[in-house]
Design an enzyme around this catalytic site. Structure first.
Site, PDB file in Angstrom:
ATOM      1  N   LYS A 185       0.612  -0.724   0.210  1.00 47.46           N
ATOM      2  CA  LYS A 185      -0.439  -0.375  -0.149  1.00 47.46           C
ATOM      3  C   LYS A 185       0.607   0.942  -0.302  1.00 47.46           C
ATOM      4  CE  LYS A 185      -4.110  -2.032  -0.154  1.00 47.46           C
ATOM      5  NZ  LYS A 185      -3.789  -3.608   0.075  1.00 47.46           N
TER       6      LYS A 185
HETATM    7  C1  LIG Z   1      -9.772  -2.686  -1.391  1.00 50.15           C
HETATM    8  C2  LIG Z   1      -9.149  -3.737  -0.221  1.00 50.15           C
HETATM    9  N1  LIG Z   1      -9.579  -3.319   1.206  1.00 50.15           N
HETATM   10  C3  LIG Z   1      -9.123  -3.971   1.282  1.00 50.15           C
HETATM   11  C4  LIG Z   1      -8.180  -4.394   2.256  1.00 50.15           C
HETATM   12  C5  LIG Z   1      -7.222  -5.254   2.557  1.00 50.15           C
HETATM   13  O1  LIG Z   1      -6.470  -4.841   3.811  1.00 50.15           O
HETATM   14  P1  LIG Z   1      -4.950  -5.275   4.581  1.00 50.15           P
HETATM   15  O2  LIG Z   1      -4.569  -6.479   3.643  1.00 50.15           O
HETATM   16  O3  LIG Z   1      -4.326  -4.514   5.486  1.00 50.15           O
HETATM   17  O4  LIG Z   1      -6.488  -6.295   5.451  1.00 50.15           O
HETATM   18  C6  LIG Z   1      -7.043  -4.274   0.824  1.00 50.15           C
HETATM   19  C7  LIG Z   1      -5.620  -5.219   0.401  1.00 50.15           C
HETATM   20  O5  LIG Z   1      -5.097  -5.622   0.380  1.00 50.15           O
HETATM   21  C8  LIG Z   1      -7.975  -3.660  -0.621  1.00 50.15           C
HETATM   22  O6  LIG Z   1      -6.828  -3.713  -1.936  1.00 50.15           O
END
Ligand SMILES: Cc1ncc(COP(=O)(O)O)c(C=O)c1O
Length: 273
Positions: A185
């Site tokens: 990210k």
């Molecule tokens: C659009 C979206 N929402 C939620 C997430 C979830 O985030 P995390 O990996 O920090 O749980 C991600 C990616 O990982 C994502 O691309």
């Protein structure tokens, strides 16, 4: 075979950032504590949110938003058909049903108001928008639609730290937003997430749920400010740790420069491909 030269993400850390993490380990306190609180305050100020709650992942932030808003069995939540699985999984974990609405077009890969209108039903409780690849898409119009139908507008801002629309930071347009600090990210801490909201009750519920529903946190007991705790509700361990919070507070300051580099790389890809 040619050597693969395009990494999934390309991270670098300043000596100050590495030192802040090392300092945390030297401090002798690693779990949620003063560095997490400072990171939350800096983040809330950065995005213009009333409340910021640091959590273990973007998925945890989304899940706490959905459960904190009381979504459950029998409810429907509109989710874009083009997103990462976590956007819909957060809805599923509450017992509610994600209902997929299409994106506008290949060139507009974000949730379309027209498509959302086509899937609303008497069971719809919320619209969950994703600022896909950091683009605000139709956020403002979707919020209007949600308001006009008495629905909650939730923002999956996992990709969107630094994106503003109509004078507001994405994630603060609706009732609550979720950011991710996963390693690919735009503000990578390895893991972690942030829930932001203007709703004080949701913030309280999320703070409780992220740490086992405990009435006092471990840092307060470590520092002698509290001696005991009550378990007020069943919760989770969705805490962020101090080292990532220390890193996050510093990386937030150079987010703009990192986003500019991403925009320049995107311009090259668009032109050359
Ligand atoms: C659009 C979206 N929402 C939620 C997430 C979830 O985030 P995390 O990996 O920090 O749980 C991600 C990616 O990982 C994502 O691309």
């Amino acid at each position: 075979m040619a050597e693969w030269v395009v990494p999934l993400s390309d991270l670098s850390f300043t000596p100050e950032e590495v030192e802040a993490v090392a300092d945390t380990y030297r401090s002798g306190w690693l779990s949620q504590g003063p560095k997490v609180m400072a990171f939350e305050a800096a983040f809330a100020e950065h995005v213009g949110a009333r409340h910021a709650v640091a959590v273990a992942s973007g998925t945890a932030a989304l899940q706490l938003i959905c459960s904190g808003l009381g979504l459950g069995v029998g409810d429907e939540v509109v989710v874009p058909s083009l997103t990462f699985a976590a956007s819909a999984a957060a809805v599923v974990h509450t017992g509610a049903t994600p209902v997929f609405a299409d994106i506008g077009a290949v060139q507009r890969p974000w949730l379309s108001v027209d498509e959302v209108e086509g899937v609303l039903s008497p069971r719809t409780r919320a619209i969950l928008n994703v600022a896909y690849a950091g683009h605000p898409g139709e956020s403002l119009a979707l919020k209007e639609l949600a308001h006009s139908r008495g629905l909650a507008f939730i923002e999956d801002a996992a990709h969107a730290l630094g994106t503003r629309e109509g004078g507001l930071h994405v994630g603060t347009i609706g009732v609550a937003g979720a950011f991710s600090f996963f390693a690919n990210k735009n503000m990578a801490l390895g893991e972690g997430g942030m829930l932001v909201t203007s709703d004080p009750e949701l913030a309280v519920v999320a703070r409780l749920a992220r740490s086992h529903g405990l009435s006092t946190d471990t840092w307060a007991r470590h520092a002698g400010a509290e001696v005991d705790y009550e378990v007020l509700q069943p919760g989770f361990n969705y805490r962020l740790d101090e080292a990532r919070a220390a890193l996050g507070a510093l990386r937030l300051r150079r987010l703009g420069a990192g986003n500019d580099l991403r925009a320049a790389a995107a311009a090259v890809y668009t032109r050359e491909l």
